[in-house]
Design a protein around this motif. Structure first.
Motif, PDB file in Angstrom:
ATOM      1  N   GLU A   1       0.638  -1.447   0.060  1.00 33.33           N
ATOM      2  CA  GLU A   1      -0.143   0.176   0.348  1.00 33.33           C
ATOM      3  C   GLU A   1       1.054   1.200   0.022  1.00 33.33           C
ATOM      4  O   GLU A   1       0.708   2.245   0.036  1.00 33.33           O
ATOM      5  N   LEU A   2       2.655   1.246   0.192  1.00 37.84           N
ATOM      6  CA  LEU A   2       2.778   2.165   0.029  1.00 37.84           C
ATOM      7  C   LEU A   2       3.806   2.344  -1.363  1.00 37.84           C
ATOM      8  O   LEU A   2       4.021   1.647  -1.702  1.00 37.84           O
ATOM      9  N   MET A   3       4.730   3.948  -1.860  1.00 38.35           N
ATOM     10  CA  MET A   3       4.758   3.796  -3.124  1.00 38.35           C
ATOM     11  C   MET A   3       6.099   4.768  -3.004  1.00 38.35           C
ATOM     12  O   MET A   3       5.677   6.182  -2.569  1.00 38.35           O
ATOM     13  N   PRO A   4       6.939   4.519  -2.931  1.00 40.17           N
ATOM     14  CA  PRO A   4       8.436   5.133  -2.528  1.00 40.17           C
ATOM     15  C   PRO A   4       8.333   6.571  -3.768  1.00 40.17           C
ATOM     16  O   PRO A   4       8.362   6.561  -4.833  1.00 40.17           O
ATOM     17  N   ILE A   5       8.572   8.076  -2.584  1.00 40.61           N
ATOM     18  CA  ILE A   5       8.199   9.030  -3.880  1.00 40.61           C
ATOM     19  C   ILE A   5       9.479   9.733  -3.190  1.00 40.61           C
ATOM     20  O   ILE A   5      10.412  10.740  -4.371  1.00 40.61           O
ATOM     21  N   CYS A   6      10.623   9.291  -2.302  1.00 38.00           N
ATOM     22  CA  CYS A   6      11.833   9.926  -1.806  1.00 38.00           C
ATOM     23  C   CYS A   6      12.651   9.478  -0.986  1.00 38.00           C
ATOM     24  O   CYS A   6      12.100   8.481  -0.591  1.00 38.00           O
ATOM     25  N   GLU A   7      14.090   9.206  -1.789  1.00 39.41           N
ATOM     26  CA  GLU A   7      14.538   8.560  -0.559  1.00 39.41           C
ATOM     27  C   GLU A   7      15.498   9.148   0.352  1.00 39.41           C
ATOM     28  O   GLU A   7      15.672  10.205  -0.211  1.00 39.41           O
ATOM     29  N   ASN A   8      16.132   8.666   0.925  1.00 42.62           N
ATOM     30  CA  ASN A   8      16.483   9.403   2.074  1.00 42.62           C
ATOM     31  C   ASN A   8      17.751   9.005   3.117  1.00 42.62           C
ATOM     32  O   ASN A   8      16.823   8.107   4.019  1.00 42.62           O
ATOM     33  N   ASN A   9      19.040   8.682   2.319  1.00 42.77           N
ATOM     34  CA  ASN A   9      19.440   7.640   3.209  1.00 42.77           C
ATOM     35  C   ASN A   9      19.351   6.092   3.202  1.00 42.77           C
ATOM     36  O   ASN A   9      19.471   5.914   4.626  1.00 42.77           O
ATOM     37  N   SER A  10      18.265   5.418   2.170  1.00 44.59           N
ATOM     38  CA  SER A  10      17.782   3.584   1.413  1.00 44.59           C
ATOM     39  C   SER A  10      16.805   3.825   2.440  1.00 44.59           C
ATOM     40  O   SER A  10      16.220   2.765   3.052  1.00 44.59           O
ATOM     41  N   ASP A  11      15.861   5.170   3.309  1.00 41.74           N
ATOM     42  CA  ASP A  11      14.860   5.398   3.726  1.00 41.74           C
ATOM     43  C   ASP A  11      14.094   5.899   2.651  1.00 41.74           C
ATOM     44  O   ASP A  11      14.440   6.642   2.069  1.00 41.74           O
ATOM     45  N   TYR A  12      12.633   5.929   3.382  1.00 46.72           N
ATOM     46  CA  TYR A  12      11.707   6.536   2.387  1.00 46.72           C
ATOM     47  C   TYR A  12      10.774   7.535   2.862  1.00 46.72           C
ATOM     48  O   TYR A  12      10.024   7.276   3.395  1.00 46.72           O
ATOM     49  N   TYR A  13      10.255   8.250   2.178  1.00 48.30           N
ATOM     50  CA  TYR A  13       9.269   9.457   1.771  1.00 48.30           C
ATOM     51  C   TYR A  13       8.181   8.604   1.102  1.00 48.30           C
ATOM     52  O   TYR A  13       8.387   8.663  -0.326  1.00 48.30           O
ATOM     53  N   CYS A  14       6.990   7.640   1.724  1.00 49.51           N
ATOM     54  CA  CYS A  14       6.088   6.715   0.648  1.00 49.51           C
ATOM     55  C   CYS A  14       5.040   8.050   0.746  1.00 49.51           C
ATOM     56  O   CYS A  14       4.455   8.611   1.803  1.00 49.51           O
ATOM     57  N   ILE A  15       4.264   7.301  -0.205  1.00 48.57           N
ATOM     58  CA  ILE A  15       2.467   8.143  -0.410  1.00 48.57           C
ATOM     59  C   ILE A  15       1.894   6.355  -0.618  1.00 48.57           C
ATOM     60  O   ILE A  15       2.320   5.758  -0.860  1.00 48.57           O
ATOM     61  N   ASN A  16       0.616   6.469   0.942  1.00 41.13           N
ATOM     62  CA  ASN A  16      -0.130   5.524   0.334  1.00 41.13           C
ATOM     63  C   ASN A  16      -1.828   5.982  -0.153  1.00 41.13           C
ATOM     64  O   ASN A  16      -1.678   6.935  -0.860  1.00 41.13           O
TER      65      ASN A  16
ATOM     66  N   GLU B   1       6.204   8.929  11.792  1.00 41.29           N
ATOM     67  CA  GLU B   1       6.078  10.278  11.496  1.00 41.29           C
ATOM     68  C   GLU B   1       5.637  10.340   9.789  1.00 41.29           C
ATOM     69  O   GLU B   1       5.214   9.399   9.337  1.00 41.29           O
ATOM     70  N   LYS B   2       4.214  11.169   9.467  1.00 44.12           N
ATOM     71  CA  LYS B   2       3.234  11.406   8.583  1.00 44.12           C
ATOM     72  C   LYS B   2       2.928  12.196   8.414  1.00 44.12           C
ATOM     73  O   LYS B   2       2.618  13.020   9.694  1.00 44.12           O
ATOM     74  N   TRP B   3       2.326  12.606   7.010  1.00 38.63           N
ATOM     75  CA  TRP B   3       1.985  13.944   6.663  1.00 38.63           C
ATOM     76  C   TRP B   3       0.715  13.549   5.755  1.00 38.63           C
ATOM     77  O   TRP B   3       0.323  12.649   5.314  1.00 38.63           O
ATOM     78  N   ILE B   4      -0.227  14.419   6.112  1.00 41.60           N
ATOM     79  CA  ILE B   4      -1.659  14.856   5.492  1.00 41.60           C
ATOM     80  C   ILE B   4      -1.757  14.404   4.036  1.00 41.60           C
ATOM     81  O   ILE B   4      -2.404  13.913   2.973  1.00 41.60           O
ATOM     82  N   ASN B   5      -0.856  14.774   3.144  1.00 32.86           N
ATOM     83  CA  ASN B   5      -0.332  15.242   1.622  1.00 32.86           C
ATOM     84  C   ASN B   5       0.311  15.225   1.710  1.00 32.86           C
ATOM     85  O   ASN B   5       1.659  15.892   2.440  1.00 32.86           O
ATOM     86  N   VAL B   6       1.103  15.166   0.450  1.00 31.12           N
ATOM     87  CA  VAL B   6       2.265  15.814  -0.342  1.00 31.12           C
ATOM     88  C   VAL B   6       2.806  16.876   0.123  1.00 31.12           C
ATOM     89  O   VAL B   6       4.248  17.947  -0.151  1.00 31.12           O
ATOM     90  N   THR B   7       1.851  17.890  -0.776  1.00 32.30           N
ATOM     91  CA  THR B   7       2.119  19.103  -0.497  1.00 32.30           C
ATOM     92  C   THR B   7       2.249  19.816   0.783  1.00 32.30           C
ATOM     93  O   THR B   7       3.697  20.663   1.257  1.00 32.30           O
ATOM     94  N   THR B   8       1.643  19.573   2.443  1.00 32.92           N
ATOM     95  CA  THR B   8       2.101  19.964   3.150  1.00 32.92           C
ATOM     96  C   THR B   8       3.649  18.717   3.421  1.00 32.92           C
ATOM     97  O   THR B   8       4.356  19.825   4.252  1.00 32.92           O
ATOM     98  N   TRP B   9       3.979  17.060   3.622  1.00 29.91           N
ATOM     99  CA  TRP B   9       5.583  16.801   3.159  1.00 29.91           C
ATOM    100  C   TRP B   9       6.587  17.897   2.766  1.00 29.91           C
ATOM    101  O   TRP B   9       7.379  18.661   3.093  1.00 29.91           O
ATOM    102  N   ALA B  10       6.376  18.683   1.537  1.00 33.32           N
ATOM    103  CA  ALA B  10       7.205  19.128   0.439  1.00 33.32           C
ATOM    104  C   ALA B  10       7.500  19.935   1.698  1.00 33.32           C
ATOM    105  O   ALA B  10       8.718  20.819   1.356  1.00 33.32           O
ATOM    106  N   LYS B  11       6.572  21.002   1.812  1.00 39.64           N
ATOM    107  CA  LYS B  11       6.721  22.366   2.414  1.00 39.64           C
ATOM    108  C   LYS B  11       7.325  22.522   3.640  1.00 39.64           C
ATOM    109  O   LYS B  11       8.499  23.090   4.236  1.00 39.64           O
ATOM    110  N   GLN B  12       7.066  21.179   4.605  1.00 40.50           N
ATOM    111  CA  GLN B  12       7.851  21.081   5.554  1.00 40.50           C
ATOM    112  C   GLN B  12       9.356  20.429   5.354  1.00 40.50           C
ATOM    113  O   GLN B  12      10.094  20.585   6.194  1.00 40.50           O
TER     114      GLN B  12
END
Length: 118
Positions: free
Chosen positions: A69-84, A100-111
């Motif tokens: 149910e997760l799709m990686p969108i960004c790598e961070n030292n072999s760990d990933y930010y994923c969308i569900n 760690e969770k963000w309501i959407n990609v926009t909120t995550w990217a801003k942070q």
């Protein structure tokens, strides 16, 4: 970095087996804008080897048991930010899902941009 067309986005969704939430589509069309954040967004069109979303998906599922149910969108030292499937961004390490969770990609990217000190 190439900004994908709507057709390329549709092809990527089919190939990845994942419907992109609107915020992720907007992020892709922004040129994967993370400001000066030291992160590497995974690309869907002509990706460099280190930012290939297809390779990341295969390897994280094969070697780290990334949940389907997760799709990686960004790598961070072999760990990933994923969308569900709900469009939320979750931080997933090779040790499993974190809190760690963000309501959407926009909120995550801003942070991510804010944390980079822009």
């Amino acid at each position: 970095m190439k900004i994908p067309t709507d057709i390329e986005i549709a092809e990527a969704q089919e190939k990845l087996g994942f419907i992109f939430p609107p915020e992720y589509v907007a992020f892709i069309k922004s040129g994967y804008d993370l400001g000066n954040a030291p992160l590497e967004a995974l690309e869907i069109v002509d990706p460099p080897s280190y930012a290939d979303i297809y390779e990341a998906l295969v390897s994280t599922r094969k070697f780290y048991d990334l949940p389907v149910e997760l799709m990686p969108i960004c790598e961070n030292n072999s760990d990933y930010y994923c969308i569900n499937e709900n469009g939320e961004v979750v931080y997933w390490s090779h040790n499993g899902i974190s809190n760690e969770k963000w309501i959407n990609v926009t909120t995550w990217a801003k942070q991510m941009v804010l944390e980079a000190g822009e």
